[in-house]
Design a protein around this motif. Structure first.
Motif, short mmCIF file in Angstrom:
data_model
loop_
_atom_site.label_atom_id
_atom_site.label_comp_id
_atom_site.label_asym_id
_atom_site.label_seq_id
_atom_site.Cartn_x
_atom_site.Cartn_y
_atom_site.Cartn_z
N HIS A 11 0.84 -1.22 0.00
CA HIS A 11 0.00 0.00 0.00
C HIS A 11 0.87 1.25 0.00
CE1 HIS A 11 0.78 1.01 4.31
NE2 HIS A 11 1.10 -0.27 4.33
N ILE A 12 0.29 2.38 -0.39
CA ILE A 12 1.04 3.65 -0.32
C ILE A 12 0.32 4.67 0.57
CG2 ILE A 12 2.18 3.38 -2.57
CD1 ILE A 12 0.14 5.49 -3.64
N ASP A 13 -0.84 4.36 1.09
CA ASP A 13 -1.44 5.33 2.01
C ASP A 13 -0.68 5.31 3.32
OD1 ASP A 13 -2.59 2.72 2.48
OD2 ASP A 13 -4.21 3.65 3.63
N ALA A 14 -0.70 6.44 4.02
CA ALA A 14 0.11 6.58 5.24
C ALA A 14 -0.70 7.31 6.30
CB ALA A 14 1.39 7.35 4.93
N ILE A 15 -0.56 6.87 7.53
CA ILE A 15 -1.28 7.51 8.65
C ILE A 15 -0.68 8.90 8.87
CG2 ILE A 15 -1.72 5.26 9.72
CD1 ILE A 15 0.31 6.05 11.89
N PRO A 16 -1.33 9.76 9.63
CA PRO A 16 -0.77 11.09 9.91
C PRO A 16 0.60 10.99 10.58
CG PRO A 16 -3.08 11.01 10.55
CD PRO A 16 -2.68 9.60 10.18
N ASN A 17 1.52 11.86 10.07
CA ASN A 17 2.85 11.97 10.70
C ASN A 17 3.62 10.66 10.69
OD1 ASN A 17 4.60 13.95 11.92
ND2 ASN A 17 4.48 12.74 13.80
N ALA A 18 3.51 9.96 9.53
CA ALA A 18 4.18 8.65 9.41
C ALA A 18 5.53 8.82 8.72
CB ALA A 18 3.28 7.71 8.61
N GLY A 19 6.05 7.64 8.29
CA GLY A 19 7.33 7.65 7.58
C GLY A 19 7.12 7.36 6.11
N MET A 20 8.23 7.17 5.38
CA MET A 20 8.11 7.03 3.91
C MET A 20 8.32 5.61 3.41
SD MET A 20 11.71 8.77 2.65
CE MET A 20 11.88 7.86 1.10
N TYR A 21 8.48 4.62 4.30
CA TYR A 21 8.80 3.26 3.84
C TYR A 21 7.67 2.25 4.08
CZ TYR A 21 13.45 5.30 3.61
OH TYR A 21 14.52 6.12 3.30
N ASP A 22 6.79 2.52 5.05
CA ASP A 22 5.70 1.59 5.36
C ASP A 22 4.81 1.43 4.14
OD1 ASP A 22 2.87 1.83 7.72
OD2 ASP A 22 3.38 0.33 6.21
N GLY A 23 4.78 0.25 3.57
CA GLY A 23 3.93 -0.03 2.41
C GLY A 23 4.61 0.28 1.09
N THR A 24 5.22 1.45 1.02
CA THR A 24 5.77 1.89 -0.28
C THR A 24 6.90 0.97 -0.75
OG1 THR A 24 7.32 3.34 0.87
CG2 THR A 24 5.22 4.31 0.18
N VAL A 25 7.65 0.40 0.20
CA VAL A 25 8.73 -0.53 -0.19
C VAL A 25 8.14 -1.74 -0.91
CG1 VAL A 25 10.32 -2.24 0.81
CG2 VAL A 25 10.45 0.14 1.53
N GLY A 26 6.93 -2.13 -0.50
CA GLY A 26 6.31 -3.30 -1.13
C GLY A 26 5.62 -3.00 -2.43
N VAL A 27 5.43 -1.71 -2.72
CA VAL A 27 4.85 -1.33 -4.02
C VAL A 27 5.97 -1.02 -5.02
CG1 VAL A 27 3.43 0.37 -5.23
CG2 VAL A 27 2.71 -0.49 -3.00
N LEU A 28 6.80 -0.03 -4.69
CA LEU A 28 7.89 0.34 -5.62
C LEU A 28 8.97 -0.74 -5.65
CD1 LEU A 28 8.22 4.20 -5.06
CD2 LEU A 28 6.85 2.94 -6.75
N GLY A 29 9.14 -1.44 -4.54
CA GLY A 29 10.10 -2.56 -4.54
C GLY A 29 9.63 -3.68 -5.44
N ALA A 30 8.34 -3.94 -5.43
CA ALA A 30 7.79 -4.98 -6.32
C ALA A 30 7.93 -4.55 -7.78
CB ALA A 30 6.32 -5.23 -5.98
N LEU A 31 7.71 -3.26 -8.04
CA LEU A 31 7.89 -2.77 -9.42
C LEU A 31 9.35 -2.95 -9.84
CD1 LEU A 31 6.94 -1.32 -11.98
CD2 LEU A 31 7.35 0.86 -10.78
N GLU A 32 10.26 -2.63 -8.94
CA GLU A 32 11.69 -2.78 -9.27
C GLU A 32 12.04 -4.25 -9.48
OE1 GLU A 32 13.88 -0.74 -10.25
OE2 GLU A 32 15.52 -2.21 -10.30
N ALA A 33 11.41 -5.14 -8.70
CA ALA A 33 11.66 -6.57 -8.88
C ALA A 33 11.21 -7.00 -10.28
CB ALA A 33 10.91 -7.37 -7.82
N ILE A 34 10.06 -6.51 -10.71
CA ILE A 34 9.56 -6.84 -12.05
C ILE A 34 10.50 -6.28 -13.12
CG2 ILE A 34 7.70 -6.32 -13.68
CD1 ILE A 34 5.75 -6.54 -11.25
N ARG A 35 10.93 -5.02 -12.94
CA ARG A 35 11.82 -4.42 -13.94
C ARG A 35 13.15 -5.17 -14.01
NH1 ARG A 35 10.67 1.82 -12.18
NH2 ARG A 35 11.88 1.08 -10.40
N ALA A 36 13.63 -5.61 -12.86
CA ALA A 36 14.91 -6.35 -12.83
C ALA A 36 14.76 -7.69 -13.55
CB ALA A 36 15.36 -6.56 -11.39
N LEU A 37 13.60 -8.32 -13.37
CA LEU A 37 13.35 -9.59 -14.07
C LEU A 37 13.21 -9.36 -15.58
CD1 LEU A 37 10.78 -11.29 -11.63
CD2 LEU A 37 13.16 -12.03 -12.09
N GLN A 38 12.51 -8.29 -15.93
CA GLN A 38 12.37 -7.97 -17.36
C GLN A 38 13.75 -7.79 -18.00
OE1 GLN A 38 9.95 -4.41 -16.96
NE2 GLN A 38 8.06 -5.47 -17.54
#
Ligand code: HGY
Ligand code: MN
Ligand code: MN
Ligand code: MN
Length: 412
Positions: free
Chosen positions: A82-109
């Motif tokens: 996920h990329i939604d974030a609670i108030p006053n959160a950080g920048m890695y919760d969820g986003t690592v699993g979205v953009l990281g998954a995209l990077e995994a796909i690009r690396a495989l491609q």
């Protein structure tokens, strides 16, 4: 397979994503369907399109970005977060699993691989409970656990319905169509920061989640009698906030009473009405979060909190109503998926160890409709849901590398 994860590109993309926030850096606030969320979604869509993935979005904003496999008729392998974030959160919760998954796909491609099965990136909508009071709304609907009727009754604090909010954000489909057909995916894997200190303390770069704790949340409404802060004498008061304060302390006592370190409870939201310094609170609304890896123990804590509410109501002559918003069972990850992640760590020569997830994730609900696993990476001092949340680029890259190998294995 000579896999190259572009850590610099991924770090940059995570930093750009973090700029879509209602709070100043380094905090990130990104509540579902608000402007920062909509801008962030557009950014992720643009990256997925640039990677040649075919996109679709459902009626509540779950985003599906598919890399077609050799045999598109086969059920796909899915990964995401996920990329939604609670108030006053950080920048890695969820986003690592979205953009990281995209990077995994690009690396495989980039390796020239053509997976037999399609690989689909799923970006879940509204994983955080901030706006509608319940976590994992998108994955609950996808799994069929929450139906369209229940979803239509959700309101945010301004009284806006889920339909109002999603349609204003451009999602106009039918919520009843969100539930995934059976057998849609042969596996689901979520890459996520640990949101705890164990991996860092043990010097291990990868955690293989075997179980996800059972979350519950409770809404408590206390109605007393308001009045003038100067005129109402103490013996005559029926102060709703003070009753709420006693209940919040009872929540803490109930969690500590199990003597199990896995039992946790938090009163994270407290609204006091009318909220004037010179007015005795007439109403207090609490939102309580209770978790444990043992569902029975978790439910015993809920029961103790309910008993405390009855006791405080009588003693303080206020009315207390409680509503269990959710009380979900824990999830066990699928052995075959955990094995695929373990084998991928071994192939890559990375140490890993099994662990439980104390945070809940979309994987908790995806485990109801697909064999599911999770891969954790360390986060500094275990800090999360705070602006100082941090995951090192090399830890993120390691997680992406193993995710890519596992996706290739599962999609072969
Ligand atoms: O609260 C949780 O466990 C998740 O981070 N939303
Ligand atoms: Mn979170
Ligand atoms: Mn999360
Ligand atoms: Mn999650």
């Amino acid at each position: 397979m000579s896999l190259q994860v572009d850590a610099a590109r991924l770090t940059h993309e995570l930093q750009v994503l973090a700029t879509f926030s209602a709070a100043p850096a380094p905090a990130v606030t990104r509540v579902v369907f608000t402007e920062p969320d909509r801008a962030a979604r557009a950014y992720v869509r643009s990256l997925c399109t640039a990677a040649g993935l075919s996109l679709r979005e459902d009626a509540v904003g779950n985003l599906f970005a598919r890399w077609a496999g050799e045999d598109p008729s086969l059920p796909a392998v899915c990964t995401g977060s996920h990329i939604d974030a609670i108030p006053n959160a950080g920048m890695y919760d969820g986003t690592v699993g979205v953009l990281g998954a995209l990077e995994a796909i690009r690396a495989l491609q980039a390796t020239g691989l053509r997976p037999r099965r399609s690989i689909e990136l799923l970006m879940f909508t509204s994983e955080e409970p901030t706006r509608f009071g319940i976590g994992c709304l998108g994955s609950r609907l996808l799994s069929g656990l929450t139906d369209a009727g229940a979803a239509s009754r959700l309101r945010d604090r301004d009284g806006a319905t889920l339909d109002d909010a999603r349609q204003a954000a451009g999602f106009t489909g039918t919520v009843a169509d969100v539930a995934l057909p059976p057998g849609q995916y042969t596996a689901f894997v979520e890459l996520h920061i640990e949101q705890g200190p164990l991996l860092e303390q043990r010097g291990i770069g990868l955690g293989l989640v075997t179980a996800i704790a059972a979350p519950a949340s409770l809404r408590v409404t206390i109605d007393g009698e308001g009045g003038h802060a100067g005129a109402v004498l103490m013996p005559a008061r029926r102060d709703a906030f003070l009753a709420g304060a006693e209940i919040a302390l009872a929540v803490e006592a109930a969690a500590r009473s199990t003597d199990a370190i896995d039992t946790v409870a938090t009163t994270g939201v407290c609204h006091v009405f009318p909220g004037a310094v010179n007015s005795v609170p007439s109403r207090c609304e609490l939102e309580v979060d209770v978790r444990d890896i043992d569902e029975g123990r978790r439910d015993a804590v809920l029961a103790r909190v309910e008993t405390a509410c009855v006791d405080v109501a009588a003693r303080r002559r206020v009315s207390v109503t409680t509503q269990v918003v959710n009380a979900d069972p824990p999830a066990r990850c699928d052995a075959a998926v955990v094995d695929a992640l373990t084998a991928s760590c071994v192939d890559a020569g990375f140490a890993c160890e099994p662990m439980i997830s104390r945070a809940y994730h979309d994987a908790l609900f995806m485990s109801r409709v697909a064999p599911t696993g999770m891969l954790f990476i360390p986060c500094r001092a275990g800090v999360s849901h705070r602006p100082d949340e941090y995951a090192a680029p090399e830890d993120i890259a390691r997680g992406v590398h193993v995710l890519a190998l596992a996706l290739a294995r599962l999609a072969s």
